[in-house]
Design a protein around this motif. Structure first.
Motif, PDB file in Angstrom:
ATOM      1  N   LYS A  76       0.754  -1.261  -0.021  1.00 47.89           N
ATOM      2  CA  LYS A  76      -0.189  -0.028   0.140  1.00 47.89           C
ATOM      3  C   LYS A  76       0.896   1.342   0.073  1.00 47.89           C
ATOM      4  CE  LYS A  76      -4.346  -1.757   2.235  1.00 47.89           C
ATOM      5  NZ  LYS A  76      -5.059  -1.692   3.301  1.00 47.89           N
ATOM      6  N   ALA A  77       1.779   1.198   0.771  1.00 46.79           N
ATOM      7  CA  ALA A  77       2.984   2.262   0.794  1.00 46.79           C
ATOM      8  C   ALA A  77       3.328   2.793  -0.636  1.00 46.79           C
ATOM      9  CB  ALA A  77       3.929   2.177   1.736  1.00 46.79           C
ATOM     10  N   GLN A  78       3.823   1.417  -1.137  1.00 47.77           N
ATOM     11  CA  GLN A  78       4.547   1.611  -2.613  1.00 47.77           C
ATOM     12  C   GLN A  78       3.439   2.224  -3.713  1.00 47.77           C
ATOM     13  OE1 GLN A  78       6.155  -2.322  -2.837  1.00 47.77           O
ATOM     14  NE2 GLN A  78       7.984  -1.893  -1.968  1.00 47.77           N
ATOM     15  N   ALA A  79       2.319   1.708  -3.399  1.00 46.50           N
ATOM     16  CA  ALA A  79       1.252   2.219  -4.322  1.00 46.50           C
ATOM     17  C   ALA A  79       1.032   3.836  -4.147  1.00 46.50           C
ATOM     18  CB  ALA A  79      -0.016   1.319  -4.001  1.00 46.50           C
ATOM     19  N   ARG A  80       0.989   4.123  -2.972  1.00 40.38           N
ATOM     20  CA  ARG A  80       0.720   5.462  -2.674  1.00 40.38           C
ATOM     21  C   ARG A  80       1.920   6.334  -3.102  1.00 40.38           C
ATOM     22  NH1 ARG A  80      -0.923   3.626   2.521  1.00 40.38           N
ATOM     23  NH2 ARG A  80       1.005   4.089   3.344  1.00 40.38           N
ATOM     24  N   LYS A  81       3.046   5.791  -3.224  1.00 38.55           N
ATOM     25  CA  LYS A  81       4.233   6.431  -3.664  1.00 38.55           C
ATOM     26  C   LYS A  81       4.334   6.656  -5.069  1.00 38.55           C
ATOM     27  CE  LYS A  81       7.773   5.432  -0.132  1.00 38.55           C
ATOM     28  NZ  LYS A  81       8.831   4.602   0.428  1.00 38.55           N
ATOM     29  N   TRP A  82       3.660   5.495  -5.751  1.00 40.51           N
ATOM     30  CA  TRP A  82       3.563   5.558  -7.311  1.00 40.51           C
ATOM     31  C   TRP A  82       2.456   6.355  -7.761  1.00 40.51           C
ATOM     32  CZ3 TRP A  82       5.703   4.642 -11.660  1.00 40.51           C
ATOM     33  CH2 TRP A  82       4.849   4.566 -12.875  1.00 40.51           C
ATOM     34  N   THR A  88       2.605  13.610  -9.893  1.00 42.87           N
ATOM     35  CA  THR A  88       3.459  14.672 -10.275  1.00 42.87           C
ATOM     36  C   THR A  88       4.089  14.699 -11.609  1.00 42.87           C
ATOM     37  OG1 THR A  88       4.208  14.259  -7.758  1.00 42.87           O
ATOM     38  CG2 THR A  88       5.905  15.586  -9.358  1.00 42.87           C
ATOM     39  N   TRP A  89       4.481  13.669 -11.965  1.00 43.25           N
ATOM     40  CA  TRP A  89       4.664  13.374 -13.546  1.00 43.25           C
ATOM     41  C   TRP A  89       3.977  14.081 -14.532  1.00 43.25           C
ATOM     42  CZ3 TRP A  89       8.885  11.205 -16.418  1.00 43.25           C
ATOM     43  CH2 TRP A  89       8.891  10.913 -17.656  1.00 43.25           C
ATOM     44  N   SER A  90       2.638  13.426 -14.289  1.00 44.78           N
ATOM     45  CA  SER A  90       1.440  14.149 -15.226  1.00 44.78           C
ATOM     46  C   SER A  90       1.369  15.772 -15.106  1.00 44.78           C
ATOM     47  CB  SER A  90       0.201  13.533 -14.789  1.00 44.78           C
ATOM     48  OG  SER A  90       0.117  12.328 -15.177  1.00 44.78           O
ATOM     49  N   LEU A  91       1.289  16.204 -13.870  1.00 47.11           N
ATOM     50  CA  LEU A  91       1.277  17.566 -13.624  1.00 47.11           C
ATOM     51  C   LEU A  91       2.259  18.369 -14.385  1.00 47.11           C
ATOM     52  CD1 LEU A  91      -0.666  19.748 -12.253  1.00 47.11           C
ATOM     53  CD2 LEU A  91       0.874  19.457 -10.113  1.00 47.11           C
ATOM     54  N   PHE A  92       3.595  17.621 -13.999  1.00 46.38           N
ATOM     55  CA  PHE A  92       4.945  18.367 -14.798  1.00 46.38           C
ATOM     56  C   PHE A  92       4.946  18.710 -16.131  1.00 46.38           C
ATOM     57  CE2 PHE A  92       8.681  17.734 -16.939  1.00 46.38           C
ATOM     58  CZ  PHE A  92       9.534  18.603 -16.723  1.00 46.38           C
ATOM     59  N   PHE A  93       4.115  17.575 -16.949  1.00 43.33           N
ATOM     60  CA  PHE A  93       4.174  17.617 -18.406  1.00 43.33           C
ATOM     61  C   PHE A  93       2.870  18.687 -18.567  1.00 43.33           C
ATOM     62  CE2 PHE A  93       6.538  13.726 -18.601  1.00 43.33           C
ATOM     63  CZ  PHE A  93       7.376  14.306 -19.457  1.00 43.33           C
ATOM     64  N   TYR A  94       1.963  18.550 -17.841  1.00 47.37           N
ATOM     65  CA  TYR A  94       0.843  19.533 -18.385  1.00 47.37           C
ATOM     66  C   TYR A  94       1.391  21.123 -18.133  1.00 47.37           C
ATOM     67  CZ  TYR A  94      -2.767  15.992 -18.147  1.00 47.37           C
ATOM     68  OH  TYR A  94      -3.869  14.953 -18.560  1.00 47.37           O
ATOM     69  N   ILE A  95       2.090  21.366 -16.994  1.00 49.60           N
ATOM     70  CA  ILE A  95       2.491  22.751 -17.074  1.00 49.60           C
ATOM     71  C   ILE A  95       3.543  22.912 -17.768  1.00 49.60           C
ATOM     72  CG2 ILE A  95       3.818  24.128 -15.305  1.00 49.60           C
ATOM     73  CD1 ILE A  95       2.808  22.520 -13.051  1.00 49.60           C
ATOM     74  N   SER A  96       4.338  22.063 -18.373  1.00 55.74           N
ATOM     75  CA  SER A  96       5.370  22.350 -19.304  1.00 55.74           C
ATOM     76  C   SER A  96       4.820  22.528 -20.711  1.00 55.74           C
ATOM     77  CB  SER A  96       6.497  21.126 -19.450  1.00 55.74           C
ATOM     78  OG  SER A  96       7.179  20.775 -18.374  1.00 55.74           O
TER      79      SER A  96
END
Length: 352
Positions: A76-82, A88-96
């Motif tokens: 569950k912890a790994q799933a939350r991290k993923w 964050t990955w998606s948001l980075f590209f949307y902003i870029s």
């Protein structure tokens, strides 16, 4: 050593800094009921388990088994991290993408007074979007929708570039990519979706047939483009079609080998022999109309090899091709011999 339900309950209650009375009040039960649970005299009603597990910060499974499921918690912890990383990955590209579009919009208007190359940037970002963000947005039928979306985005980019450069090369650029996608995904789609389920054993031939049609369409378009732009000859009928047809028939011949009822070593021997003959026998009887093509064929003629002469030139090339030919044929003979031995052993075992 595994703890009992009562011990586990008491441990988790104390970790939450709750008294028996406070826990009883939250669950709307008596304090004596909680005491009995911790002494293993009684157990809580099953309807109380969700609320009790929530209060103690454990799962229902952990509460019932009276043990902490460390593997499940780690997963569950790994799933939350993923999920956090993915967001964050998606948001980075949307902003870029947003910053890039806005910057190019302003620069194009400021420098050129109109929107020109800006549309190339937008279409390029659209193609990039299909690789970075779209896979996460598509929930169903990814195997079909994702390649289709990427190809359409690429077509849009090439169309915009063709319009911007006033070129007529759009079909020349898009058809080879489509051919590649057809070669890669046609066998997958046929197998996954059962398109030709009634003739399943002939799926390989159907896939090769579709590839053959697409390749010929591409060659026709290229020939038309070359004739219109360079005033060259119509080489498709005289050169391209015979070569493609021979390759198509050869591939079908290789696919037909699997229907022969012999062991895999003999099949491998047949395939290697056919490949060897297909590659190196044409120089014996092919007389190309094009002198350049004829030179290319003659330069690979293994029967003109001279192993005593290794100087650079056609002689060296013929020697190399001769060695390759002999190596493949040697492998074919080895597989043939092993296949015969295996076949004899099988027959002897069946007699016994």
């Amino acid at each position: 050593m595994e703890s009992s339900f009562g011990e586990f309950l008491k441990q988790k209650r104390r970790e939450k800094e709750l008294t028996q009375k406070e826990l009883a009040n939250i669950l709307f039960v008596s304090e004596s009921a909680v005491s009995k649970w911790e002494k293993n005299v009684a157990h809580p009603d099953i309807a109380l388990l969700p609320k009790l597990s929530e209060i103690l910060g454990v799962t229902e499974h952990e509460l019932i088994t009276a043990s902490v499921d460390r593997q499940a918690r780690q997963e569950k912890a790994q799933a939350r991290k993923w999920r956090a990383f993915s967001m964050t990955w998606s948001l980075f590209f949307y902003i870029s993408y947003g910053i890039t579009i806005l910057t190019c919009f302003i620069c194009n208007l400021a420098v050129n007074g109109t929107l020109s190359w800006f549309w190339i940037v937008v279409s390029a970002l659209l193609l990039a979007f299909t690789f970075t963000n779209l896979p996460k947005l598509i929930k169903k039928h990814k195997l079909f929708l994702l390649p289709l979306s990427m190809y359409l985005a690429l077509c849009i980019l090439l169309a915009v570039c063709a319009i911007y450069t006033k070129g007529n090369w759009f079909w020349i650029a898009t058809l080879p990519v489509l051919l590649g996608l057809v070669i890669i995904f046609t066998p997958i789609y046929i197998s996954k979706f059962g398109i030709f389920s009634k003739v399943k054993k002939y799926n390989d031939f159907i896939s090769v047939g579709i590839d053959f049609v697409m390749l010929n369409i591409l060659l026709v378009v290229i020939n038309i483009y070359s004739v219109v732009n360079n005033d060259t000859a119509w080489w498709y009928i005289n050169i391209a079609l015979p070569i493609v047809a021979c390759v198509y028939l050869f591939l079908n011949l290789l696919l037909s080998v699997r229907f022969i009822k012999i062991n895999r070593f003999l099949k491998t021997s047949i395939i290697l022999t056919l490949i060897d003959l297909f590659i190196y026998m044409p120089p014996l009887f092919v007389k190309a109309k094009s002198s350049s093509l004829q030179d290319g064929i003659d330069s690979a003629n293994i029967f003109m090899a001279n192993l005593s002469n290794w100087q650079a030139g056609d002689g060296l090339q013929n020697n190399i091709h001769c060695i390759i030919f002999l190596s493949i044929m040697t492998l074919a003979i080895i597989f043939f011999a092993v296949g015969l031995i295996r076949n004899c052993k099988t027959k002897n075992q069946s007699k016994v």
